[in-house]
Design a protein around this motif. Structure first.
Motif, PDB file in Angstrom:
ATOM      1  N   LEU A   1      80.840  29.449  15.171  1.00 39.31           N
ATOM      2  CA  LEU A   1      81.042  29.321  16.722  1.00 39.31           C
ATOM      3  C   LEU A   1      80.228  30.124  17.036  1.00 39.31           C
ATOM      4  CD1 LEU A   1      84.569  32.013  16.420  1.00 39.31           C
ATOM      5  CD2 LEU A   1      83.712  29.296  17.206  1.00 39.31           C
ATOM      6  N   PHE A   2      78.200  31.171  16.281  1.00 37.72           N
ATOM      7  CA  PHE A   2      77.625  31.330  17.507  1.00 37.72           C
ATOM      8  C   PHE A   2      77.050  29.583  18.033  1.00 37.72           C
ATOM      9  CE2 PHE A   2      77.993  34.826  14.818  1.00 37.72           C
ATOM     10  CZ  PHE A   2      78.120  35.804  15.207  1.00 37.72           C
ATOM     11  N   LYS A   3      76.980  28.889  16.962  1.00 41.04           N
ATOM     12  CA  LYS A   3      75.776  27.240  17.645  1.00 41.04           C
ATOM     13  C   LYS A   3      76.963  26.709  18.681  1.00 41.04           C
ATOM     14  CE  LYS A   3      73.628  26.568  13.950  1.00 41.04           C
ATOM     15  NZ  LYS A   3      71.652  26.539  14.268  1.00 41.04           N
ATOM     16  N   ILE A   4      78.728  27.130  18.440  1.00 42.12           N
ATOM     17  CA  ILE A   4      79.068  26.152  19.933  1.00 42.12           C
ATOM     18  C   ILE A   4      78.980  27.293  21.104  1.00 42.12           C
ATOM     19  CG2 ILE A   4      81.607  26.990  20.244  1.00 42.12           C
ATOM     20  CD1 ILE A   4      81.928  25.800  17.490  1.00 42.12           C
ATOM     21  N   GLU A   5      79.051  28.648  21.018  1.00 38.44           N
ATOM     22  CA  GLU A   5      78.631  29.029  22.179  1.00 38.44           C
ATOM     23  C   GLU A   5      76.767  29.066  22.440  1.00 38.44           C
ATOM     24  OE1 GLU A   5      80.438  34.131  21.848  1.00 38.44           O
ATOM     25  OE2 GLU A   5      77.898  33.444  20.634  1.00 38.44           O
ATOM     26  N   ASP A   6      75.634  28.139  21.813  1.00 36.06           N
ATOM     27  CA  ASP A   6      74.571  27.976  22.636  1.00 36.06           C
ATOM     28  C   ASP A   6      74.992  26.447  22.613  1.00 36.06           C
ATOM     29  OD1 ASP A   6      73.346  30.423  21.276  1.00 36.06           O
ATOM     30  OD2 ASP A   6      73.080  29.466  19.712  1.00 36.06           O
TER      31      ASP A   6
ATOM     32  N   ILE B   1      78.265  29.316  26.830  1.00 36.84           N
ATOM     33  CA  ILE B   1      79.094  30.151  27.217  1.00 36.84           C
ATOM     34  C   ILE B   1      79.291  31.794  26.034  1.00 36.84           C
ATOM     35  CG2 ILE B   1      80.610  28.519  27.858  1.00 36.84           C
ATOM     36  CD1 ILE B   1      82.285  28.616  25.393  1.00 36.84           C
ATOM     37  N   SER B   2      80.054  32.256  26.275  1.00 37.94           N
ATOM     38  CA  SER B   2      80.095  34.058  25.704  1.00 37.94           C
ATOM     39  C   SER B   2      81.933  33.623  24.906  1.00 37.94           C
ATOM     40  CB  SER B   2      80.210  35.403  26.309  1.00 37.94           C
ATOM     41  OG  SER B   2      79.675  35.474  25.658  1.00 37.94           O
ATOM     42  N   LEU B   3      81.755  34.006  23.576  1.00 39.04           N
ATOM     43  CA  LEU B   3      83.024  34.425  22.766  1.00 39.04           C
ATOM     44  C   LEU B   3      83.567  35.472  23.396  1.00 39.04           C
ATOM     45  CD1 LEU B   3      82.654  31.157  20.658  1.00 39.04           C
ATOM     46  CD2 LEU B   3      84.276  30.839  22.313  1.00 39.04           C
ATOM     47  N   ALA B   4      82.553  36.408  23.142  1.00 42.51           N
ATOM     48  CA  ALA B   4      82.766  38.045  23.386  1.00 42.51           C
ATOM     49  C   ALA B   4      84.042  37.840  24.636  1.00 42.51           C
ATOM     50  CB  ALA B   4      82.186  38.591  23.072  1.00 42.51           C
ATOM     51  N   GLY B   5      84.761  38.920  23.548  1.00 43.81           N
ATOM     52  CA  GLY B   5      85.887  39.646  24.699  1.00 43.81           C
ATOM     53  C   GLY B   5      87.166  38.336  24.790  1.00 43.81           C
TER      54      GLY B   5
ATOM     55  N   LEU C   1      84.976  26.960  30.182  1.00 42.43           N
ATOM     56  CA  LEU C   1      84.176  26.552  30.608  1.00 42.43           C
ATOM     57  C   LEU C   1      84.828  26.029  31.827  1.00 42.43           C
ATOM     58  CD1 LEU C   1      83.670  23.221  28.379  1.00 42.43           C
ATOM     59  CD2 LEU C   1      81.694  25.279  29.492  1.00 42.43           C
ATOM     60  N   VAL C   2      86.005  26.169  32.122  1.00 38.86           N
ATOM     61  CA  VAL C   2      86.965  26.120  33.177  1.00 38.86           C
ATOM     62  C   VAL C   2      86.915  27.605  34.555  1.00 38.86           C
ATOM     63  CG1 VAL C   2      89.601  25.634  34.256  1.00 38.86           C
ATOM     64  CG2 VAL C   2      88.728  23.695  32.468  1.00 38.86           C
ATOM     65  N   ALA C   3      87.545  28.435  32.915  1.00 38.49           N
ATOM     66  CA  ALA C   3      87.290  29.530  34.209  1.00 38.49           C
ATOM     67  C   ALA C   3      85.689  30.009  34.410  1.00 38.49           C
ATOM     68  CB  ALA C   3      87.996  30.758  33.280  1.00 38.49           C
ATOM     69  N   GLY C   4      84.235  29.449  34.249  1.00 33.92           N
ATOM     70  CA  GLY C   4      83.097  30.208  34.837  1.00 33.92           C
ATOM     71  C   GLY C   4      82.652  31.095  33.860  1.00 33.92           C
ATOM     72  N   VAL C   5      82.975  30.969  32.121  1.00 33.38           N
ATOM     73  CA  VAL C   5      82.564  32.087  32.086  1.00 33.38           C
ATOM     74  C   VAL C   5      80.881  31.715  30.976  1.00 33.38           C
ATOM     75  CG1 VAL C   5      82.993  33.560  29.802  1.00 33.38           C
ATOM     76  CG2 VAL C   5      85.092  32.964  31.595  1.00 33.38           C
ATOM     77  N   ALA C   6      80.188  31.775  31.753  1.00 34.68           N
ATOM     78  CA  ALA C   6      78.976  31.789  31.179  1.00 34.68           C
ATOM     79  C   ALA C   6      78.503  32.350  30.361  1.00 34.68           C
ATOM     80  CB  ALA C   6      78.226  31.422  32.812  1.00 34.68           C
ATOM     81  N   GLU C   7      77.503  32.474  29.140  1.00 32.98           N
ATOM     82  CA  GLU C   7      76.652  33.689  28.729  1.00 32.98           C
ATOM     83  C   GLU C   7      76.310  34.302  29.840  1.00 32.98           C
ATOM     84  OE1 GLU C   7      74.771  32.771  24.307  1.00 32.98           O
ATOM     85  OE2 GLU C   7      73.738  31.404  26.358  1.00 32.98           O
ATOM     86  N   VAL C   8      76.639  35.384  29.289  1.00 30.12           N
ATOM     87  CA  VAL C   8      75.288  36.789  29.716  1.00 30.12           C
ATOM     88  C   VAL C   8      73.365  36.351  29.870  1.00 30.12           C
ATOM     89  CG1 VAL C   8      74.873  38.907  31.099  1.00 30.12           C
ATOM     90  CG2 VAL C   8      77.274  37.324  31.433  1.00 30.12           C
TER      91      VAL C   8
END
Length: 82
Positions: free
Chosen positions: A42-47, A51-55, A74-81
């Motif tokens: 999942l860390f690789k997928i986030e990279d 995206i951030s899967l936290a929460g 991706l649709v919701a636009g939850v980008a990695e901070v």
């Protein structure tokens, strides 16, 4: 390449598995993928998807579940901070 294909490739590479053998509908345990391996992947997928899967609700039992979760973020636009 679809999200599912990308997820399959990432997991196959990380765990040294044949991507063709990763049936997206089979439970991860049946594919020989334990929960620790899932978390590492999942860390690789986030990279990969930036995206951030936290929460996020991570009730993932299959590769398709992972791909669906990524697509939803991706649709919701939850980008990695950063």
């Amino acid at each position: 390449m679809t999200t599912l294909q990308t997820v399959q490739e990432l997991i196959a590479t990380e765990l040294e598995l044949d991507p063709a053998a990763l049936d997206p509908g089979r439970p991860l345990e049946e594919l020989g993928i334990d929960s620790l391996s899932v978390m590492e992947c999942l860390f690789k997928i986030e990279d990969e998807f930036k995206i951030s899967l936290a929460g996020a609700s991570l009730a993932v039992r299959t590769l398709q579940d992972i791909a669906d979760t990524v697509d939803s973020l991706l649709v919701a636009g939850v980008a990695e901070v950063s």
